[in-house]
Design a protein around this motif. Structure first.
Motif, short mmCIF file in Angstrom:
data_model
loop_
_atom_site.label_atom_id
_atom_site.label_comp_id
_atom_site.label_asym_id
_atom_site.label_seq_id
_atom_site.Cartn_x
_atom_site.Cartn_y
_atom_site.Cartn_z
N GLN A 1 -9.28 -13.89 -4.74
CA GLN A 1 -9.34 -12.84 -3.73
C GLN A 1 -8.36 -11.74 -4.10
N VAL A 2 -8.75 -10.50 -3.86
CA VAL A 2 -7.94 -9.34 -4.22
C VAL A 2 -7.68 -8.51 -2.98
N GLN A 3 -6.46 -8.01 -2.88
CA GLN A 3 -6.11 -7.12 -1.77
C GLN A 3 -5.48 -5.85 -2.31
N LEU A 4 -5.81 -4.73 -1.68
CA LEU A 4 -5.12 -3.46 -1.94
C LEU A 4 -4.47 -3.05 -0.63
N VAL A 5 -3.18 -2.78 -0.69
CA VAL A 5 -2.45 -2.41 0.51
C VAL A 5 -1.76 -1.07 0.28
N GLU A 6 -2.17 -0.08 1.07
CA GLU A 6 -1.56 1.25 0.97
C GLU A 6 -0.36 1.35 1.90
N SER A 7 0.54 2.25 1.57
CA SER A 7 1.68 2.54 2.43
C SER A 7 2.15 3.97 2.14
N GLY A 8 2.97 4.49 3.03
CA GLY A 8 3.57 5.80 2.81
C GLY A 8 3.01 6.92 3.65
N GLY A 9 1.90 6.67 4.35
CA GLY A 9 1.35 7.70 5.21
C GLY A 9 2.29 7.98 6.37
N SER A 10 2.29 9.24 6.79
CA SER A 10 3.21 9.63 7.85
C SER A 10 2.83 10.99 8.40
N LEU A 11 3.59 11.44 9.38
CA LEU A 11 3.49 12.79 9.91
C LEU A 11 4.48 13.66 9.14
N GLY B 1 -3.35 -10.55 -5.81
CA GLY B 1 -4.38 -11.58 -5.78
C GLY B 1 -4.71 -12.08 -7.17
N SER B 2 -5.94 -12.54 -7.31
CA SER B 2 -6.39 -13.15 -8.56
C SER B 2 -6.81 -12.07 -9.56
N ILE B 3 -5.82 -11.35 -10.07
CA ILE B 3 -6.08 -10.18 -10.91
C ILE B 3 -5.85 -10.51 -12.37
N PHE B 4 -6.88 -10.33 -13.17
CA PHE B 4 -6.73 -10.47 -14.62
C PHE B 4 -6.33 -9.12 -15.22
N ALA C 1 2.56 -2.69 -14.76
CA ALA C 1 3.27 -3.97 -14.67
C ALA C 1 3.29 -4.49 -13.23
N LYS C 2 3.25 -3.55 -12.29
CA LYS C 2 3.30 -3.93 -10.87
C LYS C 2 1.95 -3.83 -10.19
N ASN C 3 0.92 -3.44 -10.94
CA ASN C 3 -0.41 -3.21 -10.35
C ASN C 3 -0.32 -2.31 -9.12
N THR C 4 0.43 -1.24 -9.26
CA THR C 4 0.67 -0.33 -8.15
C THR C 4 0.27 1.08 -8.52
N LEU C 5 -0.34 1.73 -7.56
CA LEU C 5 -0.82 3.10 -7.71
C LEU C 5 -0.01 3.99 -6.79
N TYR C 6 0.23 5.22 -7.23
CA TYR C 6 1.00 6.17 -6.42
C TYR C 6 0.24 7.49 -6.32
N LEU C 7 0.56 8.22 -5.25
CA LEU C 7 0.09 9.59 -5.13
C LEU C 7 1.24 10.40 -4.56
N GLN C 8 1.79 11.26 -5.38
CA GLN C 8 2.84 12.17 -4.94
C GLN C 8 2.17 13.44 -4.48
N LEU D 1 -10.76 -6.68 -12.64
CA LEU D 1 -11.35 -7.86 -13.25
C LEU D 1 -10.52 -9.06 -12.80
N THR D 2 -11.15 -10.00 -12.12
CA THR D 2 -10.41 -11.16 -11.62
C THR D 2 -10.37 -12.26 -12.68
N TYR D 3 -9.59 -13.29 -12.41
CA TYR D 3 -9.51 -14.42 -13.34
C TYR D 3 -10.83 -15.15 -13.45
N GLY D 4 -11.70 -14.96 -12.48
CA GLY D 4 -13.04 -15.50 -12.60
C GLY D 4 -13.94 -14.64 -13.46
N LEU D 5 -13.36 -13.64 -14.09
CA LEU D 5 -14.05 -12.70 -14.97
C LEU D 5 -15.17 -11.97 -14.26
N ARG D 6 -14.87 -11.61 -13.03
CA ARG D 6 -15.79 -10.78 -12.26
C ARG D 6 -15.12 -9.44 -12.01
N ALA D 7 -15.83 -8.38 -12.32
CA ALA D 7 -15.33 -7.03 -12.10
C ALA D 7 -15.96 -6.45 -10.85
#
Length: 120
Positions: free
Chosen positions: A1-11, A26-29, A74-81, A100-106
């Motif tokens: 299972q894979v999760q993407l969690v965003e943060s940083g939104g604000s007023l 999660g199970s990220i290859f 290295a951290k599997n993290t994305l940013y948007l400045q 692509l997960t460890y189950g080799l499913r993209a």
């Protein structure tokens, strides 16, 4: 299972800056292309920027010169400045990644979104 969690939104005031983050776990290859989309109230979801795992970037015209997409593989993290924010940048910002997960499913995964509000 894979999760993407965003943060940083604000007023933020018009002209201000924000940095959004999106952590994949999660199970990220391997993580291939990643990107940011946004959806303003009453409008369709639109592309903001994308980045390949090699670092090649692509921006919507509305984001060019003001937003910078980056990733830490290295951290599997994305940013948007985001700088010089405008009221029209207000939206829910979504992270997406082709993984692509460890189950080799993209597949493409999406985060739950983070709200960016820009006051004029």
């Amino acid at each position: 299972q894979v999760q993407l969690v965003e943060s940083g939104g604000s007023l933020v005031q018009a002209g201000g800056s924000l940095r959004l983050s999106c952590a994949a776990s999660g199970s990220i290859f391997s993580v291939n292309a990643m990107g940011w989309y946004r959806q303003a109230r009453g409008k369709q979801r639109e592309l903001v920027a994308t980045i390949t795992n090699g670092g090649s970037t692509n921006y919507a015209d509305s984001a060019k010169g003001r937003f910078t997409i980056a990733r830490d593989n290295a951290k599997n993290t994305l940013y948007l400045q985001m700088t010089s924010l405008k009221p029209e940048d207000a939206a829910v910002y979504y992270c997406t990644a082709n993984i692509l997960t460890y189950g080799l499913r993209a597949a493409s995964y999406w985060g739950q979104g983070t709200q960016v509000t820009v006051s004029s």
